[in-house]
Motif scaffolding. Structure first.
Motif, PDB file in Angstrom:
ATOM      1  N   PRO A 306      49.311  34.656-114.652  1.00  0.00           N
ATOM      2  CA  PRO A 306      49.931  34.120-115.871  1.00  0.00           C
ATOM      3  C   PRO A 306      48.868  33.643-116.864  1.00  0.00           C
ATOM      4  CG  PRO A 306      50.169  32.566-114.065  1.00  0.00           C
ATOM      5  CD  PRO A 306      49.607  33.821-113.476  1.00  0.00           C
ATOM      6  N   ASP A 307      49.199  33.729-118.156  1.00  0.00           N
ATOM      7  CA  ASP A 307      48.264  33.284-119.184  1.00  0.00           C
ATOM      8  C   ASP A 307      48.115  31.771-119.197  1.00  0.00           C
ATOM      9  OD1 ASP A 307      47.888  35.908-119.931  1.00  0.00           O
ATOM     10  OD2 ASP A 307      49.529  35.859-121.399  1.00  0.00           O
ATOM     11  N   GLU A 308      49.232  31.070-118.989  1.00  0.00           N
ATOM     12  CA  GLU A 308      49.165  29.607-119.013  1.00  0.00           C
ATOM     13  C   GLU A 308      48.694  29.087-117.656  1.00  0.00           C
ATOM     14  OE1 GLU A 308      53.187  30.792-117.537  1.00  0.00           O
ATOM     15  OE2 GLU A 308      51.844  31.378-119.193  1.00  0.00           O
ATOM     16  N   SER A 309      48.152  27.861-117.680  1.00  0.00           N
ATOM     17  CA  SER A 309      47.666  27.252-116.440  1.00  0.00           C
ATOM     18  C   SER A 309      48.859  26.792-115.599  1.00  0.00           C
ATOM     19  CB  SER A 309      46.765  26.055-116.753  1.00  0.00           C
ATOM     20  OG  SER A 309      47.485  25.070-117.489  1.00  0.00           O
ATOM     21  N   ILE A 341      48.153  49.328-105.685  1.00  0.00           N
ATOM     22  CA  ILE A 341      48.560  48.051-105.084  1.00  0.00           C
ATOM     23  C   ILE A 341      48.376  46.983-106.150  1.00  0.00           C
ATOM     24  CG2 ILE A 341      48.181  46.386-103.230  1.00  0.00           C
ATOM     25  CD1 ILE A 341      46.847  48.640-101.631  1.00  0.00           C
ATOM     26  N   LEU A 342      49.382  46.128-106.314  1.00  0.00           N
ATOM     27  CA  LEU A 342      49.328  45.117-107.370  1.00  0.00           C
ATOM     28  C   LEU A 342      49.593  43.736-106.794  1.00  0.00           C
ATOM     29  CD1 LEU A 342      49.070  44.386-110.382  1.00  0.00           C
ATOM     30  CD2 LEU A 342      51.564  44.732-110.562  1.00  0.00           C
ATOM     31  N   LEU A 343      48.616  42.814-107.002  1.00  0.00           N
ATOM     32  CA  LEU A 343      48.790  41.394-106.676  1.00  0.00           C
ATOM     33  C   LEU A 343      49.256  40.681-107.925  1.00  0.00           C
ATOM     34  CD1 LEU A 343      45.650  40.361-104.577  1.00  0.00           C
ATOM     35  CD2 LEU A 343      48.009  39.925-103.954  1.00  0.00           C
ATOM     36  N   SER A 344      50.242  39.785-107.796  1.00  0.00           N
ATOM     37  CA  SER A 344      50.705  39.059-108.986  1.00  0.00           C
ATOM     38  C   SER A 344      51.137  37.652-108.605  1.00  0.00           C
ATOM     39  CB  SER A 344      51.854  39.801-109.662  1.00  0.00           C
ATOM     40  OG  SER A 344      52.984  39.868-108.805  1.00  0.00           O
ATOM     41  N   LEU A 345      51.113  36.768-109.614  1.00  0.00           N
ATOM     42  CA  LEU A 345      51.473  35.363-109.438  1.00  0.00           C
ATOM     43  C   LEU A 345      52.220  34.908-110.676  1.00  0.00           C
ATOM     44  CD1 LEU A 345      51.253  32.508-108.085  1.00  0.00           C
ATOM     45  CD2 LEU A 345      49.056  32.266-109.272  1.00  0.00           C
ATOM     46  N   SER A 346      53.292  34.147-110.462  1.00  0.00           N
ATOM     47  CA  SER A 346      54.052  33.576-111.576  1.00  0.00           C
ATOM     48  C   SER A 346      54.732  32.298-111.100  1.00  0.00           C
ATOM     49  CB  SER A 346      55.087  34.575-112.100  1.00  0.00           C
ATOM     50  OG  SER A 346      56.029  34.892-111.082  1.00  0.00           O
ATOM     51  N   GLY A 348      58.352  30.426-111.245  1.00  0.00           N
ATOM     52  CA  GLY A 348      59.770  30.582-111.545  1.00  0.00           C
ATOM     53  C   GLY A 348      60.541  29.291-111.364  1.00  0.00           C
ATOM     54  N   ASP A 349      61.857  29.404-111.454  1.00  0.00           N
ATOM     55  CA  ASP A 349      62.714  28.224-111.319  1.00  0.00           C
ATOM     56  C   ASP A 349      62.682  27.667-109.901  1.00  0.00           C
ATOM     57  OD1 ASP A 349      63.443  28.554-113.952  1.00  0.00           O
ATOM     58  OD2 ASP A 349      65.205  29.781-113.479  1.00  0.00           O
ATOM     59  N   ARG A 350      62.475  28.529-108.920  1.00  0.00           N
ATOM     60  CA  ARG A 350      62.512  28.091-107.514  1.00  0.00           C
ATOM     61  C   ARG A 350      61.132  27.779-106.965  1.00  0.00           C
ATOM     62  NH1 ARG A 350      66.059  32.273-104.207  1.00  0.00           N
ATOM     63  NH2 ARG A 350      65.664  30.683-102.622  1.00  0.00           N
ATOM     64  N   GLY A 351      60.091  27.973-107.743  1.00  0.00           N
ATOM     65  CA  GLY A 351      58.746  27.647-107.286  1.00  0.00           C
ATOM     66  C   GLY A 351      57.763  28.745-107.649  1.00  0.00           C
ATOM     67  N   PHE A 352      56.630  28.762-106.965  1.00  0.00           N
ATOM     68  CA  PHE A 352      55.602  29.773-107.187  1.00  0.00           C
ATOM     69  C   PHE A 352      56.048  31.094-106.568  1.00  0.00           C
ATOM     70  CE2 PHE A 352      53.317  25.714-107.068  1.00  0.00           C
ATOM     71  CZ  PHE A 352      52.655  25.774-108.288  1.00  0.00           C
ATOM     72  N   LEU A 353      55.860  32.168-107.291  1.00  0.00           N
ATOM     73  CA  LEU A 353      56.243  33.490-106.813  1.00  0.00           C
ATOM     74  C   LEU A 353      55.004  34.374-106.708  1.00  0.00           C
ATOM     75  CD1 LEU A 353      58.581  35.380-106.013  1.00  0.00           C
ATOM     76  CD2 LEU A 353      58.710  36.080-108.419  1.00  0.00           C
ATOM     77  N   LEU A 354      54.638  34.727-105.478  1.00  0.00           N
ATOM     78  CA  LEU A 354      53.528  35.633-105.216  1.00  0.00           C
ATOM     79  C   LEU A 354      54.101  36.969-104.769  1.00  0.00           C
ATOM     80  CD1 LEU A 354      52.714  32.582-104.095  1.00  0.00           C
ATOM     81  CD2 LEU A 354      50.591  33.730-103.501  1.00  0.00           C
ATOM     82  N   SER A 355      53.500  38.050-105.184  1.00  0.00           N
ATOM     83  CA  SER A 355      54.010  39.360-104.782  1.00  0.00           C
ATOM     84  C   SER A 355      52.859  40.309-104.510  1.00  0.00           C
ATOM     85  CB  SER A 355      54.934  39.940-105.855  1.00  0.00           C
ATOM     86  OG  SER A 355      54.204  40.330-106.997  1.00  0.00           O
ATOM     87  N   VAL A 356      53.089  41.208-103.565  1.00  0.00           N
ATOM     88  CA  VAL A 356      52.179  42.306-103.253  1.00  0.00           C
ATOM     89  C   VAL A 356      53.023  43.570-103.317  1.00  0.00           C
ATOM     90  CG1 VAL A 356      50.620  43.330-101.583  1.00  0.00           C
ATOM     91  CG2 VAL A 356      50.751  40.839-101.781  1.00  0.00           C
ATOM     92  N   ALA A 357      52.810  44.358-104.361  1.00  0.00           N
ATOM     93  CA  ALA A 357      53.606  45.571-104.586  1.00  0.00           C
ATOM     94  C   ALA A 357      52.746  46.807-104.409  1.00  0.00           C
ATOM     95  CB  ALA A 357      54.229  45.535-105.988  1.00  0.00           C
ATOM     96  N   ASP A 358      53.358  47.867-103.886  1.00  0.00           N
ATOM     97  CA  ASP A 358      52.651  49.150-103.745  1.00  0.00           C
ATOM     98  C   ASP A 358      53.605  50.287-104.072  1.00  0.00           C
ATOM     99  OD1 ASP A 358      54.002  50.255-101.298  1.00  0.00           O
ATOM    100  OD2 ASP A 358      53.169  48.432-100.399  1.00  0.00           O
ATOM    101  N   ASN A 359      53.073  51.442-104.237  1.00  0.00           N
ATOM    102  CA  ASN A 359      53.879  52.643-104.495  1.00  0.00           C
ATOM    103  C   ASN A 359      53.787  53.620-103.333  1.00  0.00           C
ATOM    104  OD1 ASN A 359      51.258  53.457-104.855  1.00  0.00           O
ATOM    105  ND2 ASN A 359      51.650  54.697-106.690  1.00  0.00           N
ATOM    106  N   ALA A 416      57.147  49.538-101.713  1.00  0.00           N
ATOM    107  CA  ALA A 416      57.680  48.267-101.212  1.00  0.00           C
ATOM    108  C   ALA A 416      56.980  47.113-101.912  1.00  0.00           C
ATOM    109  CB  ALA A 416      57.490  48.155 -99.707  1.00  0.00           C
ATOM    110  N   THR A 417      57.742  46.059-102.186  1.00  0.00           N
ATOM    111  CA  THR A 417      57.196  44.844-102.809  1.00  0.00           C
ATOM    112  C   THR A 417      57.540  43.650-101.930  1.00  0.00           C
ATOM    113  OG1 THR A 417      57.444  45.760-105.039  1.00  0.00           O
ATOM    114  CG2 THR A 417      57.220  43.363-104.837  1.00  0.00           C
ATOM    115  N   PHE A 418      56.528  42.923-101.498  1.00  0.00           N
ATOM    116  CA  PHE A 418      56.724  41.699-100.718  1.00  0.00           C
ATOM    117  C   PHE A 418      56.699  40.515-101.678  1.00  0.00           C
ATOM    118  CE2 PHE A 418      55.412  44.701 -97.565  1.00  0.00           C
ATOM    119  CZ  PHE A 418      56.068  44.318 -96.402  1.00  0.00           C
ATOM    120  N   LEU A 419      57.783  39.737-101.673  1.00  0.00           N
ATOM    121  CA  LEU A 419      57.906  38.585-102.583  1.00  0.00           C
ATOM    122  C   LEU A 419      57.868  37.317-101.747  1.00  0.00           C
ATOM    123  CD1 LEU A 419      60.790  39.888-104.877  1.00  0.00           C
ATOM    124  CD2 LEU A 419      58.340  39.850-105.387  1.00  0.00           C
ATOM    125  N   ILE A 420      56.909  36.439-102.071  1.00  0.00           N
ATOM    126  CA  ILE A 420      56.758  35.151-101.364  1.00  0.00           C
ATOM    127  C   ILE A 420      57.048  34.037-102.362  1.00  0.00           C
ATOM    128  CG2 ILE A 420      55.216  33.637-100.068  1.00  0.00           C
ATOM    129  CD1 ILE A 420      54.123  37.158-100.447  1.00  0.00           C
TER     130      ILE A 420
END
Length: 424
Positions: A306-309, A341-346, A348-359, A416-420
């Motif tokens: 994310p752009d913001e801290s 493979i894509l690592l991402s962080l954001s 959300g309303d329920r907390g921190f959302l980490l994901s590991v997505a692949d094709n 598959a995308t793993f959402l934590i």
């Protein structure tokens, strides 16, 4: 074993609850019977006093009044006028009743100092005694009149009360029997429901031991065969066998390490040291560590932050790193060359959302829940000796240790995308 335990638990719970039910029923029955007896005795006392008041106020006694009183109040009445039996009593002789009257007079004389057979013992005021005897309520009285003294004995049989109490006991007994039957049925299904997780745990434990034995036997067999071959092989070929033995030994070490992790999780003895952590920094470290590996596999590894801290996350950084490495290891193993493979962080309303997505090949809907089971591997991964089917199970344990959730979704376009989700 579990069937026997089921039967024993059903019997035990039924017996214990039945004993408690019977004890409570007996207490309730005792209270109810005591109340009925007190009410009946109080009613008899009031009726007897009403009769005595009527006798005190009347100068003449009619047969109709006596018959009406006996019928209405269910009483046996004996009245003596100066010791003489009334004509009404002579018309209704009863040997058993006369003996009973004599017994009541004896009890009244010995216990209450009131002798209905001795009218001379009365003063200017009436004397009354009301008491209980076996099967009857009794009342004795001496009533002084103008020219005589009335000696009155009143009896009220307890047949109707005893019949009512017996009927009440039968109703209570029937209710208790029905309740015990219902408790037995409830205990059967309830204990079955309690035992089912134990059966499932035993089944999974048996499967775990069988799978672990199989996984350990394979490298052990390879090691033994290579040792035997190395003893007979040319010294130039010994290095090859030694290298194979080392690889299989490392493989066994990884498997044992994973099994110890799961054992610690099951025993709730897993080391856990939460502290404020910058998740974006943690993801960058994982990215930098796995970017060279991705290049070796000819895969493109990307990261999105994310752009913001973001606020710090209270977690165990080493465990979250272990979680991400498990997911990245899986992606590196199953995504074909040229994949992404894509690592991402954001946040959300329920907390921190980490994901590991692949094709990669993706995960079927039927396997989305099974992949978190121990030693589960898709058929396409059966030949991969680097994975034992424990990684995703450990990943789930780490997530739950942080009170988070992990789930699998389909990557748009395939994969598959793993959402934590981790709580803020």
């Amino acid at each position: 074993m579990f069937r026997k335990l089921h039967i024993q638990m059903t019997i035990f719970s039924t017996v214990i609850t039945s004993i408690i039910l019977i004890a409570m029923t007996l207490v309730c029955l005792f209270v109810a019977e005591s109340g009925s007896k007190e009410t009946d005795f109080s009613t008899f006392t009031n009726n007897a006093n009403s009769c005595l008041t009527q006798l005190e106020s009347q100068s003449l006694l009619s047969h109709r009044w006596l018959l009406s009183t006996k019928s209405t109040y269910d009483m046996e009445i004996r009245i003596l006028d100066n010791g003489r039996t009334l004509f009404f009593d002579k018309l209704n002789p009863s040997k058993d009743t006369q003996e009973l009257f004599e017994q009541v007079c004896e009890i009244s004389r010995d216990t209450y100092a009131l002798d209905p057979d001795n009218p001379k013992s009365v003063s200017a005021l009436s004397k009354t005694a009301i008491f209980k005897l076996d099967g009857y309520y009794a009342c004795t009285a001496l009533i002084p009149k103008k020219d005589s003294v009335l000696s009155v004995v009143i009896l009220h049989p307890l047949d109707k009360l005893n019949s009512r109490l017996l009927r009440q006991r039968m109703i209570f007994a029937a209710a208790v029997l029905v309740s015990i039957g219902a408790l037995a049925v409830f205990s059967w299904f309830f204990t079955r429901k309690m035992i089912r997780p134990l059966e499932e745990s035993r089944r999974r434990q048996t499967e775990f031991i069988a799978s672990a034995s199989h996984e350990l036997r394979s490298p052990l067999t390879v090691i033994q065969s290579n040792i035997a071959a190395m003893e007979k092989a040319d010294p130039k070929e010994a290095d090859h066998f030694r290298h194979v033995i080392q690889q299989e030994g490392n493989r066994m070490a990884r498997l044992i390490s994973d099994m110890l992790c799961l054992a610690n999780a099951d025993n709730h003895s897993w080391s856990f040291h939460p502290a404020p952590c910058e998740l974006d920094t943690l993801l960058l470290e994982c990215y930098e560590k796995y970017e060279p590996l991705a290049q070796e596999h000819r895969l493109h590894l990307g990261i999105t932050l994310p752009d913001e801290s973001l606020p710090p996350c209270l977690c165990d950084a080493s465990r979250i790193s272990q979680l991400l490495m498990i997911l990245l290891d899986n992606a590196l193993s199953y995504v074909p060359s040229g994949g992404h493979i894509l690592l991402s962080l954001s946040l959300g309303d329920r907390g921190f959302l980490l994901s590991v997505a692949d094709n990669g090949p993706g995960i079927s809907d039927q396997a989305k829940e099974s992949v978190f089971e121990r030693f589960y591997r898709a058929d396409s991964a059966r030949n991969d000796k680097q994975h034992f089917g424990l990684g995703l199970c450990i990943a789930k344990e780490i997530t739950e240790l942080h009170h988070g959730t992990i789930r699998i979704t389909d990557t748009p376009g395939g994969g598959a995308t793993f959402l934590i989700t981790l709580p803020v």
